[in-house]
Design a protein around this motif. Sequence first.
Motif, PDB file in Angstrom:
ATOM      1  N   ARG A 255       0.831  -1.197   0.000  1.00 30.63           N
ATOM      2  CA  ARG A 255       0.000   0.000   0.000  1.00 30.63           C
ATOM      3  C   ARG A 255       0.868   1.250   0.000  1.00 30.63           C
ATOM      4  N   CYS A 256       0.448   2.232  -0.788  1.00 32.24           N
ATOM      5  CA  CYS A 256       1.117   3.538  -0.810  1.00 32.24           C
ATOM      6  C   CYS A 256       0.208   4.523  -0.079  1.00 32.24           C
ATOM      7  N   GLN A 257       0.740   5.124   0.983  1.00 37.92           N
ATOM      8  CA  GLN A 257      -0.108   6.015   1.781  1.00 37.92           C
ATOM      9  C   GLN A 257      -0.400   7.323   1.071  1.00 37.92           C
ATOM     10  N   ARG A 258       0.462   7.716   0.164  1.00 40.57           N
ATOM     11  CA  ARG A 258       0.203   8.993  -0.487  1.00 40.57           C
ATOM     12  C   ARG A 258      -0.981   8.899  -1.454  1.00 40.57           C
ATOM     13  N   CYS A 259      -0.944   7.913  -2.365  1.00 34.99           N
ATOM     14  CA  CYS A 259      -2.045   7.822  -3.337  1.00 34.99           C
ATOM     15  C   CYS A 259      -3.129   6.857  -2.876  1.00 34.99           C
ATOM     16  N   GLN A 260      -2.905   6.238  -1.715  1.00 35.72           N
ATOM     17  CA  GLN A 260      -3.915   5.363  -1.109  1.00 35.72           C
ATOM     18  C   GLN A 260      -4.206   4.125  -1.950  1.00 35.72           C
TER      19      GLN A 260
ATOM     20  N   PHE B  93       8.137   0.233  -4.571  1.00 32.88           N
ATOM     21  CA  PHE B  93       7.978   1.670  -4.802  1.00 32.88           C
ATOM     22  C   PHE B  93       6.713   1.883  -5.608  1.00 32.88           C
ATOM     23  N   CYS B  94       6.119   3.058  -5.395  1.00 34.00           N
ATOM     24  CA  CYS B  94       4.901   3.413  -6.112  1.00 34.00           C
ATOM     25  C   CYS B  94       5.309   4.141  -7.393  1.00 34.00           C
ATOM     26  N   GLU B  95       4.911   3.593  -8.541  1.00 37.94           N
ATOM     27  CA  GLU B  95       5.363   4.200  -9.801  1.00 37.94           C
ATOM     28  C   GLU B  95       4.682   5.539 -10.068  1.00 37.94           C
ATOM     29  N   ARG B  96       3.551   5.778  -9.410  1.00 38.84           N
ATOM     30  CA  ARG B  96       2.877   7.071  -9.596  1.00 38.84           C
ATOM     31  C   ARG B  96       3.503   8.149  -8.736  1.00 38.84           C
ATOM     32  N   CYS B  97       3.709   7.832  -7.443  1.00 35.20           N
ATOM     33  CA  CYS B  97       4.219   8.844  -6.508  1.00 35.20           C
ATOM     34  C   CYS B  97       5.743   8.859  -6.510  1.00 35.20           C
ATOM     35  N   PHE B  98       6.329   7.818  -7.029  1.00 31.28           N
ATOM     36  CA  PHE B  98       7.784   7.645  -7.091  1.00 31.28           C
ATOM     37  C   PHE B  98       8.406   7.768  -5.703  1.00 31.28           C
TER      38      PHE B  98
HETATM   39 ZN   LIG Z   1       1.487   6.269  -4.570  1.00 34.75          ZN
END
Ligand SMILES: [Zn+2]
Lengths: 182, 390, 154
Positions: free
Chosen positions: A58-63, A72-77
Amino acid sequence: MSGEPRTVRGTPLELADLKKGKVFTTAYVPKIQYAWDTGVAIGRYLEELKNGRLIARRCQRCQRTMVPPRMFCERCFRSTDEWVYVQDTGTVNTFSLCYVSWDVRRLKTPEIPAVIEIDGASPGMGIMHVLGKVNPKQVRVGMRVRAVWKPPPQRTGSITDILYFAPIKGKTTKVGTAKKPR
Amino acid sequence: MSMRRVAVVGAGMTKFMRRALETPKELAWLAAKGALDSAGMTLDQIQGVVHGTAPDAFDGLHMKGEYLSEGSGGWKKPYLRCYVGGGTGVYAIAQGWFQVASGLFDTALVVCEEKMSTCLPHPQAAFLTIFDNITEQPLKPNLLWIFALEQNRYMARHGIRVEEIARVSVKNKRNALGHPSAQLGAELTVKDVLASEIMAWPVHRLMVSPTSDGAAAVVLAAEDVAKRVTDKPVWIQGVGWCLDTTYWTNRDLYYPEYVEKAAWMAYHMAGIREPRQEINIAEPYDPFAYKELHHLEGLQLAPKGKAPQLLADGVFDRDGDLPSSPSGGLLGVGNPIAAAGTMKVCELFWQLRGEAGPRQVPGKPRRGVAQAWGDLMQVGTVVVMGTAQL
Amino acid sequence: MKTPKNTETRTWPGAIPLESLYTAGLGGQVFFKALKERGEIVGTRCASCKQVYVPARVFCERCFAELSEQVTVRPQGTLVSFTFSNFNRDAQPLARPQALALVRLDEASTVLLHYLLKVTDPTQVSIGAQVKMVIKPKAKRTGSILDIEGFVLA
Ligand SMILES: [Zn+2]
Ligand SMILES: [Zn+2]
């Protein structure tokens, strides 16, 4: 120069030309084998498959809760933040009835590859797998399915620890971001 | 952005064939030489060379870019090999474009080649490697899977029927009858297409482009050179490309957003606001029949889900309002992966100069768009070309 | 990034199951036909670039001209370089070192890589030495670069 060039060149061959040695050829059979590191995220994913569970990150920034998991989250990097167990059930996002095997043999009974949106992951988060225990004619986009696992002693920590996804009786749902077909 | 104007001044291609006698570098040379000859130019007038070719595994040659360098005219020249899977054939044009637009070179030769017949038992074994090596390849997938999955998603989302998609095969294979390089031109009906065997439902055999050997090339030149060598330069008005995530099972396959982004990048450069009104010819990438419709929508040339209806209405016919794949496309001309996209660029060159012979689109088209697509269903590459020097 | 628990280091075994069958091409057809049928080494000449390419090629890489002038060159030349390899392709030691030659045939512009035969030690060889090509007897020739056995010191 004007007009299309008419001197289009190229020398087509038939398969028989090669088989009969009508032209000179050289064969090459590479002996290349790899040992691919599974890495952190997929390493854990495979371990959990052995335990009969699907796990996501889970990525907390983009939820977003992402499966297959990634560090790693490819959207939020940025690094993803936490491990989250997701369900072994889901919804067919799309599917095919494939009459050709991976090595181009014709199949009588089709394989049924599908993208399955996994319950507990963010909408639209699917994995590729195959469907089983279902009449090919009755497969539908939106069909609810559940993973059918190998017995624990036979699991090796592989995506094939799930034999296939099978329909959950009588259930169809709207898929992810999709609208109902007209 | 202060960029120089760049024109296509020559184009050439080989026949597209199931199996060619020629080696990959001989194929590249035939196409590159053809392009130079058509521009009335010689190799010593070329400053930079761009080569595009898809996975090394098809030709079975590692360092394939290097192997192909002299066949592409790269001997002792600045040489660049580029690659984005099936999107390569148009991507390579963008690579050549910025070498000239930037002022670095006055001329560039762009050559794309593929020889898939080398690959045994079937190129499928090479395609297998596009799937994730750990989480997907163990399921023993084949390339048809992703196309069939995407087509089904597109159909399910919009309520499109298979016969609406079959019309693409009919149109393109018919258009290809007029192409001297074509591998699979044919006069077919929708019924014929639907009667062909199902490879992976909803994909029938006649909705799939063939595997091919072949090459295609163009010569690019800066404004002053272009005007010196030809009185009919075809200007590159815009280029664009975009990659979406490789996690292809995490996005909705019904619509290629990355093609839309690539298209708008090219359209903005070309000053296009209303693509549907301002573009006269389209050469969208059609390795499978539905892909042409999918891409026409991504290119903003049809509303989402409406391309099948416009096709049925004849809009995309050669004499329609917006001819699409007048070349015959990959379905008709053939699909030597990287070369297929460049074939589409060659077609725009001939069409916009009025030199497309029996394939000529009526009405003196002034502007066209060519597009290719590839990698793990994730890249869109776009070029806008026109007779007007913007 | 914290290392998660429960994760074993592991690798996934893989292979790319394909084979290649290369055609000799337009130039290769000329070269291998001459080698197989007549035991001759044929190149092509570009008159304007003053190059003789061996093996035969169909185009000149320098000027892009189509090459139609075939030249049969004598099977002898000069050693441009050589080496003795002590390892095989899988990096395993060889029982006997394999000698390799780079040879410029007398009438060719290009250099050919092949085996250097009947030598066991670098002290027996020097750059600039004259060498002769050894071609297999006709019955054993198949139209392959291995129809040439290698080079021997003249
Ligand atoms: Zn993200
Ligand atoms: Zn020359």
